[in-house]
Write an enzyme that holds these catalytic residues in place. Structure first.
Site, PDB file in Angstrom:
ATOM      1  N   LYS A  13      -8.371 -10.168  14.652  1.00 30.38           N
ATOM      2  CA  LYS A  13      -7.531 -10.525  13.506  1.00 30.38           C
ATOM      3  C   LYS A  13      -8.091 -11.729  12.765  1.00 30.38           C
ATOM      4  O   LYS A  13      -8.011 -11.804  11.535  1.00 30.38           O
ATOM      5  CB  LYS A  13      -6.108 -10.810  13.973  1.00 30.38           C
ATOM      6  CG  LYS A  13      -5.359  -9.573  14.444  1.00 30.38           C
ATOM      7  CD  LYS A  13      -3.890  -9.901  14.663  1.00 30.38           C
ATOM      8  CE  LYS A  13      -3.191  -8.907  15.557  1.00 30.38           C
ATOM      9  NZ  LYS A  13      -3.104  -7.561  15.023  1.00 30.38           N
ATOM     10  N   HIS A  54       7.683  -3.296  17.628  1.00 31.96           N
ATOM     11  CA  HIS A  54       6.431  -3.086  16.889  1.00 31.96           C
ATOM     12  C   HIS A  54       5.899  -1.668  17.009  1.00 31.96           C
ATOM     13  O   HIS A  54       4.769  -1.401  16.627  1.00 31.96           O
ATOM     14  CB  HIS A  54       5.351  -4.096  17.319  1.00 31.96           C
ATOM     15  CG  HIS A  54       5.832  -5.517  17.251  1.00 31.96           C
ATOM     16  ND1 HIS A  54       6.223  -6.101  16.072  1.00 31.96           N
ATOM     17  CD2 HIS A  54       6.019  -6.445  18.213  1.00 31.96           C
ATOM     18  CE1 HIS A  54       6.614  -7.330  16.317  1.00 31.96           C
ATOM     19  NE2 HIS A  54       6.512  -7.560  17.608  1.00 31.96           N
ATOM     20  N   ARG A  60      -9.245   3.947  12.193  1.00 37.44           N
ATOM     21  CA  ARG A  60      -9.144   5.276  12.819  1.00 37.44           C
ATOM     22  C   ARG A  60      -8.124   6.098  12.044  1.00 37.44           C
ATOM     23  O   ARG A  60      -7.463   5.574  11.146  1.00 37.44           O
ATOM     24  CB  ARG A  60      -8.650   5.108  14.257  1.00 37.44           C
ATOM     25  CG  ARG A  60      -7.361   4.282  14.283  1.00 37.44           C
ATOM     26  CD  ARG A  60      -6.689   4.247  15.608  1.00 37.44           C
ATOM     27  NE  ARG A  60      -5.731   3.155  15.715  1.00 37.44           N
ATOM     28  CZ  ARG A  60      -4.500   3.154  15.234  1.00 37.44           C
ATOM     29  NH1 ARG A  60      -4.043   4.207  14.585  1.00 37.44           N
ATOM     30  NH2 ARG A  60      -3.703   2.115  15.363  1.00 37.44           N
ATOM     31  N   GLU A  80       0.267 -18.051  11.933  1.00 37.36           N
ATOM     32  CA  GLU A  80       0.517 -17.735  10.522  1.00 37.36           C
ATOM     33  C   GLU A  80       1.995 -17.886  10.202  1.00 37.36           C
ATOM     34  O   GLU A  80       2.838 -17.979  11.096  1.00 37.36           O
ATOM     35  CB  GLU A  80      -0.028 -16.341  10.160  1.00 37.36           C
ATOM     36  CG  GLU A  80       0.606 -15.187  10.884  1.00 37.36           C
ATOM     37  CD  GLU A  80      -0.055 -13.839  10.543  1.00 37.36           C
ATOM     38  OE1 GLU A  80      -1.287 -13.774  10.419  1.00 37.36           O
ATOM     39  OE2 GLU A  80       0.688 -12.866  10.412  1.00 37.36           O
TER      40      GLU A  80
HETATM   41  P1  ADP Z   1      -0.410  -5.737  16.292  1.00 38.07           P
HETATM   42  O1  ADP Z   1      -1.873  -5.515  16.032  1.00 38.07           O
HETATM   43  O2  ADP Z   1      -0.132  -6.395  17.601  1.00 38.07           O
HETATM   44  O3  ADP Z   1       0.418  -4.524  16.040  1.00 38.07           O
HETATM   45  P2  ADP Z   1       0.260  -6.804  13.669  1.00 38.07           P
HETATM   46  O4  ADP Z   1      -0.459  -7.944  13.037  1.00 38.07           O
HETATM   47  O5  ADP Z   1      -0.025  -5.441  13.143  1.00 38.07           O
HETATM   48  O6  ADP Z   1       0.007  -6.867  15.248  1.00 38.07           O
HETATM   49  O7  ADP Z   1       1.809  -7.075  13.620  1.00 38.07           O
HETATM   50  C1  ADP Z   1       2.714  -6.219  14.268  1.00 38.07           C
HETATM   51  C2  ADP Z   1       4.045  -6.280  13.594  1.00 38.07           C
HETATM   52  O8  ADP Z   1       4.593  -7.611  13.703  1.00 38.07           O
HETATM   53  C3  ADP Z   1       4.026  -5.972  12.114  1.00 38.07           C
HETATM   54  O9  ADP Z   1       4.124  -4.587  11.848  1.00 38.07           O
HETATM   55  C4  ADP Z   1       5.240  -6.716  11.659  1.00 38.07           C
HETATM   56  O10 ADP Z   1       6.369  -5.924  12.021  1.00 38.07           O
HETATM   57  C5  ADP Z   1       5.260  -7.978  12.521  1.00 38.07           C
HETATM   58  N1  ADP Z   1       4.552  -9.129  11.895  1.00 38.07           N
HETATM   59  C6  ADP Z   1       3.224  -9.376  11.946  1.00 38.07           C
HETATM   60  N2  ADP Z   1       2.906 -10.493  11.277  1.00 38.07           N
HETATM   61  C7  ADP Z   1       4.050 -10.996  10.785  1.00 38.07           C
HETATM   62  C8  ADP Z   1       4.390 -12.161   9.989  1.00 38.07           C
HETATM   63  N3  ADP Z   1       3.482 -13.035   9.609  1.00 38.07           N
HETATM   64  N4  ADP Z   1       5.683 -12.332   9.653  1.00 38.07           N
HETATM   65  C9  ADP Z   1       6.629 -11.454  10.062  1.00 38.07           C
HETATM   66  N5  ADP Z   1       6.382 -10.371  10.812  1.00 38.07           N
HETATM   67  C10 ADP Z   1       5.118 -10.114  11.170  1.00 38.07           C
END
Ligand code: ADP
Length: 512
Positions: free
Chosen positions: A116, A235, A292, A200
């Site tokens: 990330k 999630h 993917r 973040e």
């Molecule tokens: P992973 O790769 O573990 O799935 P993501 O970065 O895709 O992590 O985040 C998973 C989920 O967490 C997102 O779909 C969203 O629901 C929530 N999320 C991620 N980042 C944030 C953020 N900065 N603020 C609020 N919710 C977030």
């Protein structure tokens, strides 16, 4: 085009790839673990090779073995599906080094998007907006607190190597930072063997909106509109749709161009998805790129009118995309429900057993991408997703009505499933009006499952007894040939269908 492709996956996605191969005149080689010897993807493929015992660490995750099987069977390419080895750069590289084609992006693009923090650096340089925060791993809690002060609480700690929501912690105030950082690092180390965590801003009440991209080896990168995936539990997406009720044509174009810029920055080829958070003010922030094919790709296929998996094969074979960006305007509305073998009334506990009866919905606008059939054994070795039920209709409300109809037609006996949960979800006024965020589902879980989040055994027993009584009543009335339509106060149509399912179960037992 290839003559033969090895499908390095199982379940519905393996069958999906086998079907794409068949339609393209490509021979397919399925692989399977001992637990999957009788799975539909094995039967439908032209050839099948057993690769080991049920645990995926001894079968579907054995990259070298898969490459060996591809060579032995004369396959020229490997399709990894999703999950398993699909986002492992080392596997993509090993496939290439073996003189085979990996049906997916180059190993370098997987690597660039795999962390990330490196993805944030890469896309930021290409002008893509990311959630405010760091692009480097945190040294300690005081550094995290100093950064959090610059954009204010709450903040989110995230594992750089993260996936599936692991290694993520919301921090509401400075005093919580040290312990949250420690536990996020520990979880990240355990899950990914890498304890790098960054911080973040925590976006309040956003939607999860993702953009499908398709890029060929000739430099064309196209964006194929969005999918709305806000309805998530832990999630994990439970229902997806295309388009999103929150995205206008103008926003679609802007998000699409942004996703294409991110893909270009990574040297991306093949199908991929950029995930964004979309806030209430229409601001969007890049989260990550999934390198993917995704579970929810069918909703895009239905509204855009193309076969993404076939295009994955054609791109990997070197074909040029014959479309231009103007070809892609969504037509109608598509919804997907992930039908899982989980028991929503029991904390979504995985349910195991043999599928004794399966009736798959059909009729106008209904698509079933499944990996199960009557007789399938559902165990604990793999993901609980049994199938995806997908519908397409001219408008969102018609798509909802069609999905409700299809869910009512669906009968899966032998294991508990998410079917009733999905029916209740689609009846909720917020879902019907599209007024949802990524927190919505968790906040409404109790009313949707009808069970308290932390039910003690007494409550559970009482609920079970009430359901059993209700069930008996409905079986009696269904047996009399007259559907009740749900006699209990506030009941939806589920009780009647459950009654019908009970009758179907008796019938199928008789046939056995
Ligand atoms: P992973 O790769 O573990 O799935 P993501 O970065 O895709 O992590 O985040 C998973 C989920 O967490 C997102 O779909 C969203 O629901 C929530 N999320 C991620 N980042 C944030 C953020 N900065 N603020 C609020 N919710 C977030």
């Amino acid at each position: 085009m290839f003559n033969k492709v090895l499908v390095a996956n199982r379940g519905e996605i393996a069958l999906r790839v086998v079907r794409a191969c068949q339609e393209l005149g490509v021979r397919s080689v399925a692989v399977y673990s001992e637990a999957d010897a009788r799975a539909p993807h094995v039967r439908e493929a032209d050839e099948a090779v057993c690769i080991g015992p049920p645990p995926s660490s001894q079968s579907y995750l054995l990259g070298d073995k898969l490459i060996e099987v591809a060579k032995q069977t004369g396959a020229e390419a490997i399709h990894p599906g999703y999950g398993f080895l699909s986002e492992r750069a080392w596997f993509a590289r090993a496939v290439r080094d073996a003189g085979l084609v990996f049906i997916g992006p180059p190993a370098e693009a997987i690597e660039a998007m795999g962390s990330k923090t490196s993805a944030r650096q890469l896309v930021t340089a290409a002008g893509v907006p990311v959630v405010p925060g760091t692009t480097e791993a945190l040294r300690d809690a005081s550094e995290a607190e100093a950064i959090a002060d610059t954009f204010g609480y709450p903040v989110l700690l995230k594992a750089a190597a993260g996936g599936g929501g692991k290694g993520m912690r919301v921090v509401h105030k400075a005093s919580e930072m040290a312990s949250a950082l420690e536990s996020a690092k520990r979880e990240a180390q355990n899950a990914f063997g890498d304890d790098a965590v960054y911080v973040e801003k925590y976006i309040q009440g956003p939607r999860h909106v993702e953009i499908q991209v398709l890029a060929d080896t000739h430099g064309t990168v196209l964006h194929l509109g969005e999918r709305e995936c806000s309805l998530q539990r832990r999630h994990q997406k439970m229902l997806e749709e295309a388009p999103s009720p929150a995205v206008s044509p103008e926003l679609r174009a802007r998000m699409g161009e942004t996703a294409a810029a991110a893909a270009r920055a990574a040297g991306y080829v093949n199908a991929g998805t950029c995930e964004f958070l979309l806030d209430r003010d229409g601001q969007f922030y890049f989260l990550e790129m999934n390198t993917r094919i995704q579970v929810e790709h069918p909703v895009t296929e239905l509204v855009m009118g193309l076969d993404l998996v076939q295009w994955q094969l054609r791109i990997a074979a070197g074909e040029k995309l014959p479309f231009d960006q103007k070809s892609f305007t969504p037509r109608g509305w598509a919804i997907e429900c992930r039908i899982t073998s989980e028991d929503p009334a029991n904390g979504f506990l995985p349910s195991t057993g043999r599928i004794t009866h399966l009736h798959v919905p059909s009729g106008p606008g209904v698509r079933w991408d499944g990996g199960i059939e009557a007789g399938s054994e559902i165990g604990l070795n793999y993901d609980p997703m049994l199938a995806k039920l997908i519908v397409h209709a001219p408008t969102r409300l018609l798509a909802i009505a069609r999905m409700q109809r299809a869910l009512r037609e669906l009968v899966i006996d032998g294991v508990e499933t998410s079917r009733g949960f999905h029916l209740r979800l689609l009846e909720h006024p917020d879902v019907r009006s599209g007024d949802i965020t990524i927190q919505w589902l968790e906040a409404h879980l109790n009313e949707l499952t009808g069970a308290p989040a932390t039910a003690d055994t007494i409550q559970l027993a009482a609920i079970a007894a009430a359901l059993a009584a209700d069930h008996d009543r409905n079986v009696r009335s269904a047996g009399a040939g007259e559907p009740t339509g749900g006699a209990a106060a506030g009941a939806d149509t589920v009780p009647h269908r459950d009654a019908w399912r009970a009758v179907a179960r008796r019938e199928s037992l008789r046939r056995d």
